[in-house]
Design a protein around this motif. Structure first.
Motif, short mmCIF file in Angstrom:
data_model
loop_
_atom_site.label_atom_id
_atom_site.label_comp_id
_atom_site.label_asym_id
_atom_site.label_seq_id
_atom_site.Cartn_x
_atom_site.Cartn_y
_atom_site.Cartn_z
N HIS A 155 16.86 -18.72 0.61
CA HIS A 155 16.45 -17.64 1.52
C HIS A 155 14.97 -17.39 1.28
O HIS A 155 14.54 -17.19 0.14
N ILE A 156 14.18 -17.45 2.35
CA ILE A 156 12.73 -17.36 2.24
C ILE A 156 12.22 -16.18 3.08
O ILE A 156 12.63 -16.01 4.22
N PHE A 157 11.32 -15.41 2.50
CA PHE A 157 10.68 -14.35 3.29
C PHE A 157 9.29 -14.06 2.70
O PHE A 157 9.02 -14.36 1.54
N TYR A 158 8.44 -13.52 3.53
CA TYR A 158 7.10 -13.18 3.08
C TYR A 158 6.62 -11.94 3.82
O TYR A 158 7.19 -11.52 4.83
N LYS A 159 5.55 -11.36 3.32
CA LYS A 159 4.93 -10.20 3.96
C LYS A 159 3.45 -10.21 3.65
O LYS A 159 3.00 -10.80 2.64
N GLY A 160 2.68 -9.62 4.54
CA GLY A 160 1.26 -9.46 4.27
C GLY A 160 1.07 -8.54 3.08
O GLY A 160 1.79 -7.55 2.91
N TYR A 161 0.11 -8.88 2.22
CA TYR A 161 -0.14 -8.04 1.05
C TYR A 161 -0.47 -6.62 1.50
O TYR A 161 -1.36 -6.42 2.34
N PRO A 162 0.24 -5.63 0.97
CA PRO A 162 0.05 -4.26 1.47
C PRO A 162 -1.34 -3.71 1.16
O PRO A 162 -1.88 -3.92 0.07
N LYS A 163 -1.90 -3.01 2.15
CA LYS A 163 -3.15 -2.28 1.97
C LYS A 163 -2.89 -0.83 2.36
O LYS A 163 -2.54 -0.55 3.52
N ILE A 164 -3.03 0.08 1.40
CA ILE A 164 -2.71 1.49 1.63
C ILE A 164 -3.94 2.34 1.34
O ILE A 164 -4.58 2.19 0.28
N SER A 165 -4.28 3.20 2.27
CA SER A 165 -5.38 4.15 2.05
C SER A 165 -4.84 5.57 2.16
O SER A 165 -4.01 5.87 3.04
N LEU A 166 -5.27 6.43 1.27
CA LEU A 166 -4.80 7.82 1.21
C LEU A 166 -5.97 8.77 1.40
O LEU A 166 -7.05 8.57 0.82
N VAL A 206 3.84 6.88 6.51
CA VAL A 206 2.89 7.17 7.59
C VAL A 206 3.48 8.19 8.56
O VAL A 206 2.80 9.10 9.03
N ASP A 207 4.78 8.04 8.84
CA ASP A 207 5.45 8.91 9.81
C ASP A 207 5.55 10.36 9.32
O ASP A 207 5.50 11.30 10.13
N VAL A 208 5.74 10.55 8.00
CA VAL A 208 5.95 11.92 7.51
C VAL A 208 4.65 12.56 7.02
O VAL A 208 4.62 13.77 6.76
N ALA A 209 3.59 11.79 6.89
CA ALA A 209 2.34 12.32 6.33
C ALA A 209 1.76 13.42 7.22
O ALA A 209 1.77 13.32 8.45
N ASP A 210 1.28 14.47 6.58
CA ASP A 210 0.62 15.58 7.28
C ASP A 210 -0.74 15.80 6.64
O ASP A 210 -0.85 16.03 5.43
N PRO A 211 -1.83 15.71 7.41
CA PRO A 211 -1.86 15.42 8.86
C PRO A 211 -1.67 13.92 9.14
O PRO A 211 -1.81 13.10 8.25
N GLN A 212 -1.34 13.63 10.39
CA GLN A 212 -1.19 12.24 10.80
C GLN A 212 -2.49 11.48 10.56
O GLN A 212 -3.57 11.97 10.88
N GLY A 213 -2.36 10.30 9.96
CA GLY A 213 -3.54 9.51 9.65
C GLY A 213 -4.01 9.67 8.22
O GLY A 213 -4.92 8.96 7.78
N SER A 214 -3.41 10.62 7.47
CA SER A 214 -3.83 10.80 6.08
C SER A 214 -3.27 9.69 5.18
O SER A 214 -3.74 9.51 4.06
N VAL A 215 -2.27 8.96 5.68
CA VAL A 215 -1.76 7.77 4.98
C VAL A 215 -1.84 6.60 5.97
O VAL A 215 -1.29 6.68 7.07
N MET A 216 -2.51 5.54 5.58
CA MET A 216 -2.64 4.35 6.41
C MET A 216 -2.09 3.15 5.65
O MET A 216 -2.46 2.92 4.49
N VAL A 217 -1.19 2.40 6.31
CA VAL A 217 -0.58 1.23 5.68
C VAL A 217 -0.69 0.04 6.64
O VAL A 217 -0.39 0.16 7.83
N GLU A 218 -1.10 -1.10 6.12
CA GLU A 218 -1.13 -2.33 6.91
C GLU A 218 -0.96 -3.53 6.00
O GLU A 218 -1.20 -3.46 4.79
N GLY A 219 -0.51 -4.63 6.60
CA GLY A 219 -0.35 -5.86 5.86
C GLY A 219 -1.54 -6.78 6.08
O GLY A 219 -2.06 -6.90 7.19
N SER A 220 -1.96 -7.44 5.02
CA SER A 220 -3.10 -8.34 5.11
C SER A 220 -2.78 -9.55 5.99
O SER A 220 -1.63 -10.00 6.06
N GLU A 221 -3.79 -10.08 6.65
CA GLU A 221 -3.65 -11.28 7.47
C GLU A 221 -4.14 -12.53 6.74
O GLU A 221 -4.14 -13.62 7.31
N LYS A 222 -4.53 -12.36 5.47
CA LYS A 222 -4.99 -13.54 4.72
C LYS A 222 -4.36 -13.64 3.32
O LYS A 222 -4.41 -14.68 2.69
#
Length: 262
Positions: A155-166, A206-222
Protein backbone atom coordinates in the motif's frame (compact mmCIF):
# COMPACT_ATOMS: atom_id res chain seq x y z
CA UNK A 1 16.73 15.18 -5.25
CA UNK A 2 17.51 14.27 -1.63
CA UNK A 3 16.10 11.47 0.52
CA UNK A 4 15.73 11.44 4.29
CA UNK A 5 14.53 8.44 6.31
CA UNK A 6 11.73 9.43 8.68
CA UNK A 7 10.50 6.13 10.08
CA UNK A 8 11.29 2.45 9.55
CA UNK A 9 9.37 -0.54 10.90
CA UNK A 10 9.17 -4.20 9.95
CA UNK A 11 6.84 -3.74 6.98
CA UNK A 12 6.53 0.05 6.82
CA UNK A 13 8.95 2.65 5.51
CA UNK A 14 8.43 6.42 5.51
CA UNK A 15 10.90 8.83 3.97
CA UNK A 16 11.13 12.42 2.75
CA UNK A 17 11.74 13.14 -0.93
CA UNK A 18 13.13 16.67 -1.31
CA UNK A 19 13.40 18.81 -4.45
CA UNK A 20 11.25 16.55 -6.63
CA UNK A 21 7.84 17.04 -8.26
CA UNK A 22 4.37 15.44 -8.16
CA UNK A 23 4.89 13.71 -11.54
CA UNK A 24 7.88 11.66 -10.39
CA UNK A 25 6.45 10.85 -6.96
CA UNK A 26 3.14 9.66 -8.41
CA UNK A 27 4.98 7.68 -11.10
CA UNK A 28 6.92 5.87 -8.38
CA UNK A 29 3.68 5.13 -6.52
CA UNK A 30 1.96 3.73 -9.62
CA UNK A 31 4.95 1.63 -10.68
CA UNK A 32 5.08 -0.03 -7.26
CA UNK A 33 1.36 -0.80 -7.25
CA UNK A 34 1.07 -2.06 -10.81
CA UNK A 35 4.51 -3.22 -12.04
CA UNK A 36 6.59 -4.65 -9.19
CA UNK A 37 6.05 -8.44 -9.42
CA UNK A 38 5.24 -10.76 -6.54
CA UNK A 39 4.24 -14.41 -6.18
CA UNK A 40 0.62 -15.39 -5.60
CA UNK A 41 -1.60 -18.41 -6.22
CA UNK A 42 -2.98 -18.32 -9.78
CA UNK A 43 -4.71 -21.67 -10.27
CA UNK A 44 -6.29 -24.20 -7.93
CA UNK A 45 -7.27 -27.78 -8.81
CA UNK A 46 -9.60 -29.23 -6.17
CA UNK A 47 -9.61 -32.98 -5.59
CA UNK A 48 -12.05 -32.75 -2.68
CA UNK A 49 -14.10 -29.93 -1.25
CA UNK A 50 -17.35 -30.51 0.59
CA UNK A 51 -16.87 -27.54 2.91
CA UNK A 52 -19.32 -24.66 3.27
CA UNK A 53 -17.39 -22.66 0.64
CA UNK A 54 -17.74 -23.26 -3.08
CA UNK A 55 -14.55 -23.99 -5.01
CA UNK A 56 -14.56 -20.50 -6.53
CA UNK A 57 -14.90 -18.78 -3.14
CA UNK A 58 -12.12 -20.81 -1.56
CA UNK A 59 -9.86 -20.31 -4.59
CA UNK A 60 -10.38 -16.55 -4.30
CA UNK A 61 -9.34 -16.64 -0.64
CA UNK A 62 -6.25 -18.67 -1.52
CA UNK A 63 -5.20 -16.14 -4.15
CA UNK A 64 -5.19 -13.40 -1.52
CA UNK A 65 -2.87 -15.25 0.87
CA UNK A 66 0.44 -13.28 0.84
CA UNK A 67 3.51 -15.34 -0.04
CA UNK A 68 7.12 -14.25 0.34
CA UNK A 69 8.69 -13.56 -3.04
CA UNK A 70 12.15 -14.43 -4.34
CA UNK A 71 12.64 -12.29 -7.45
CA UNK A 72 16.10 -13.74 -8.09
CA UNK A 73 14.87 -17.35 -8.36
CA UNK A 74 11.71 -16.97 -10.45
CA UNK A 75 10.96 -15.53 -13.87
CA UNK A 76 7.81 -13.88 -15.08
CA UNK A 77 5.91 -16.63 -16.99
CA UNK A 78 5.88 -14.64 -20.25
CA UNK A 79 9.65 -14.08 -20.01
CA UNK A 80 10.58 -17.63 -19.00
CA UNK A 81 12.41 -20.01 -21.32
CA UNK A 82 9.42 -22.38 -21.13
CA UNK A 83 7.28 -19.69 -22.80
CA UNK A 84 4.57 -19.78 -20.09
CA UNK A 85 4.23 -23.59 -20.29
CA UNK A 86 5.13 -23.83 -16.61
CA UNK A 87 8.44 -24.96 -15.14
CA UNK A 88 10.43 -24.75 -11.91
CA UNK A 89 11.85 -21.38 -13.00
CA UNK A 90 8.48 -19.65 -13.19
CA UNK A 91 6.07 -21.49 -10.90
CA UNK A 92 5.72 -23.59 -7.77
CA UNK A 93 3.02 -25.83 -6.35
CA UNK A 94 1.15 -25.49 -3.07
CA UNK A 95 -0.84 -28.39 -1.66
CA UNK A 96 -3.30 -28.94 1.15
CA UNK A 97 -5.06 -32.04 2.45
CA UNK A 98 -7.12 -31.77 5.61
CA UNK A 99 -10.20 -33.34 7.17
CA UNK A 100 -12.56 -31.84 9.75
CA UNK A 101 -13.60 -31.03 12.31
CA UNK A 102 -11.05 -28.23 12.40
CA UNK A 103 -10.21 -24.71 11.35
CA UNK A 104 -8.00 -24.63 8.27
CA UNK A 105 -5.29 -21.98 8.35
CA UNK A 106 -2.81 -20.78 5.74
CA UNK A 107 -0.07 -22.57 7.69
CA UNK A 108 -1.67 -25.91 6.74
CA UNK A 109 -0.58 -25.41 3.11
CA UNK A 110 2.69 -26.94 1.94
CA UNK A 111 4.93 -25.20 -0.64
CA UNK A 112 7.11 -27.18 -3.03
CA UNK A 113 9.80 -24.51 -2.61
CA UNK A 114 10.85 -24.21 1.07
CA UNK A 115 12.18 -20.70 0.35
CA UNK A 116 8.62 -19.44 -0.27
CA UNK A 117 6.79 -18.89 3.01
CA UNK A 118 3.27 -18.00 4.07
CA UNK A 119 3.49 -14.43 5.38
CA UNK A 120 0.51 -14.61 7.76
CA UNK A 121 0.24 -18.22 8.89
CA UNK A 122 -2.88 -17.67 11.02
CA UNK A 123 -5.06 -16.52 8.13
CA UNK A 124 -8.25 -18.56 8.34
CA UNK A 125 -9.16 -20.26 5.06
CA UNK A 126 -12.24 -22.28 5.99
CA UNK A 127 -13.85 -24.12 8.91
CA UNK A 128 -14.62 -27.81 8.47
CA UNK A 129 -17.23 -29.87 10.28
CA UNK A 130 -16.94 -33.59 10.95
CA UNK A 131 -16.70 -35.50 7.68
CA UNK A 132 -15.84 -32.43 5.60
CA UNK A 133 -12.60 -32.47 3.61
CA UNK A 134 -10.53 -30.12 1.49
CA UNK A 135 -7.78 -31.31 -0.82
CA UNK A 136 -6.19 -29.32 -3.64
CA UNK A 137 -3.05 -28.57 -5.60
CA UNK A 138 -2.46 -24.92 -6.41
CA UNK A 139 -0.02 -23.25 -8.79
CA UNK A 140 1.68 -19.99 -7.80
CA UNK A 141 3.74 -17.75 -10.03
CA UNK A 142 4.91 -14.18 -10.46
CA UNK A 143 2.48 -11.53 -11.59
CA UNK A 144 1.89 -7.79 -11.34
CA UNK A 145 -0.85 -5.54 -10.06
CA UNK A 146 -1.84 -4.82 -13.67
CA UNK A 147 -3.02 -8.41 -13.89
CA UNK A 148 -4.68 -8.65 -10.47
CA UNK A 149 -4.56 -6.68 -7.21
CA UNK A 150 -3.39 -9.81 -5.35
CA UNK A 151 0.05 -9.33 -6.93
CA UNK A 152 0.42 -5.74 -5.72
CA UNK A 153 3.30 -5.70 -3.21
CA UNK A 154 2.31 -2.84 -0.94
CA UNK A 155 0.00 0.00 0.00
CA UNK A 156 1.58 3.27 -1.15
CA UNK A 157 0.65 6.84 -0.31
CA UNK A 158 2.32 10.22 -0.18
CA UNK A 159 1.59 13.82 0.73
CA UNK A 160 3.18 17.18 0.19
CA UNK A 161 5.42 18.13 3.10
CA UNK A 162 3.22 20.22 5.40
CA UNK A 163 3.82 23.95 5.67
CA UNK A 164 1.98 25.61 8.57
CA UNK A 165 1.99 29.29 9.47
CA UNK A 166 0.44 30.64 12.68
CA UNK A 167 -0.67 34.17 13.45
CA UNK A 168 -2.51 35.64 16.44
CA UNK A 169 -5.07 32.95 17.32
CA UNK A 170 -7.92 33.87 19.66
CA UNK A 171 -9.04 30.28 20.33
CA UNK A 172 -5.84 28.23 20.71
CA UNK A 173 -7.52 25.41 22.68
CA UNK A 174 -10.04 24.76 19.91
CA UNK A 175 -7.31 24.75 17.25
CA UNK A 176 -5.29 22.20 19.23
CA UNK A 177 -8.31 19.94 19.84
CA UNK A 178 -9.34 20.06 16.18
CA UNK A 179 -6.15 18.30 15.03
CA UNK A 180 -6.67 14.50 14.86
CA UNK A 181 -2.93 13.71 14.93
CA UNK A 182 -1.71 16.11 17.66
CA UNK A 183 0.38 18.42 15.51
CA UNK A 184 -0.06 21.28 17.98
CA UNK A 185 0.48 21.88 21.68
CA UNK A 186 -0.17 24.80 23.99
CA UNK A 187 2.88 26.87 24.92
CA UNK A 188 1.62 29.31 27.51
CA UNK A 189 -1.27 30.95 25.63
CA UNK A 190 0.19 30.33 22.19
CA UNK A 191 -0.20 27.44 19.76
CA UNK A 192 3.07 25.62 19.12
CA UNK A 193 3.86 23.14 16.32
CA UNK A 194 5.29 19.98 17.91
CA UNK A 195 4.70 17.26 15.29
CA UNK A 196 4.74 18.86 11.83
CA UNK A 197 5.37 15.69 9.80
CA UNK A 198 2.26 14.00 11.24
CA UNK A 199 -0.02 16.63 9.63
CA UNK A 200 -2.54 15.05 7.23
CA UNK A 201 -3.40 18.39 5.58
CA UNK A 202 -7.00 17.84 6.67
CA UNK A 203 -7.47 21.62 7.26
CA UNK A 204 -9.56 21.05 10.41
CA UNK A 205 -7.43 23.59 12.29
CA UNK A 206 -7.93 26.14 9.51
CA UNK A 207 -11.71 25.76 9.71
CA UNK A 208 -11.94 26.38 13.48
CA UNK A 209 -9.25 29.07 13.76
CA UNK A 210 -10.43 32.49 14.91
CA UNK A 211 -9.93 34.79 13.14
CA UNK A 212 -10.06 33.06 9.78
CA UNK A 213 -6.63 33.04 8.20
CA UNK A 214 -4.74 32.96 11.52
CA UNK A 215 -3.78 29.34 10.69
CA UNK A 216 -2.56 28.52 7.17
CA UNK A 217 -1.80 24.97 6.04
CA UNK A 218 -0.56 23.78 2.64
CA UNK A 219 1.36 20.90 1.16
CA UNK A 220 4.65 21.44 -0.62
CA UNK A 221 4.84 20.91 -4.39
CA UNK A 222 8.50 19.90 -4.30
CA UNK A 223 8.97 18.05 -0.98
CA UNK A 224 6.96 14.90 -0.25
CA UNK A 225 6.49 12.39 2.56
CA UNK A 226 6.33 8.96 0.90
CA UNK A 227 5.12 5.85 2.74
CA UNK A 228 5.45 2.19 1.73
CA UNK A 229 3.42 -0.39 3.69
CA UNK A 230 4.46 -3.83 2.45
CA UNK A 231 2.04 -6.76 2.63
CA UNK A 232 5.08 -8.85 3.61
CA UNK A 233 5.74 -10.34 0.18
CA UNK A 234 8.85 -8.21 -0.31
CA UNK A 235 10.85 -5.95 2.03
CA UNK A 236 10.13 -2.24 1.55
CA UNK A 237 13.69 -1.53 0.38
CA UNK A 238 13.50 -4.24 -2.29
CA UNK A 239 10.14 -2.91 -3.48
CA UNK A 240 11.61 0.57 -3.96
CA UNK A 241 14.77 -0.71 -5.64
CA UNK A 242 12.78 -2.84 -8.08
CA UNK A 243 10.43 0.06 -8.83
CA UNK A 244 13.34 2.38 -9.65
CA UNK A 245 14.87 -0.29 -11.91
CA UNK A 246 11.56 -0.59 -13.74
CA UNK A 247 11.36 3.19 -14.20
CA UNK A 248 14.86 3.12 -15.73
CA UNK A 249 13.81 0.30 -18.08
CA UNK A 250 10.71 2.19 -19.20
CA UNK A 251 12.68 5.39 -19.80
CA UNK A 252 15.28 3.47 -21.85
CA UNK A 253 12.53 1.79 -23.85
CA UNK A 254 10.82 5.12 -24.52
CA UNK A 255 14.12 6.70 -25.60
CA UNK A 256 14.80 3.79 -27.96
CA UNK A 257 11.34 4.04 -29.55
CA UNK A 258 11.69 7.81 -29.84
CA UNK A 259 15.01 7.46 -31.66
CA UNK A 260 13.52 4.91 -34.04
CA UNK A 261 10.62 7.23 -34.86
CA UNK A 262 13.06 9.93 -35.94
Amino acid sequence: MDLKLLDKKENKLTFLIKDSNPVFVNTLRRIIISDVPTIAIKKVAFTKNNSALFDEMLAHRLGLVPLTTDLSSYNMPDKCSCKSAGCAKCQLTITLKVEGPCSVYASDMKCSDPAIKIVYTRMLLVKLLKGQEVEFEATASLGTGKEHAKFSPAHIFYKGYPKISLDKIKNPEEVIKSCPVDVFALDGKQVKIVNLEACHLCMACVDVADPQGSVMVEGSEKDFIFTVESWGKLPCEEILTKALDLIDEKVDEFSSLLNKSE
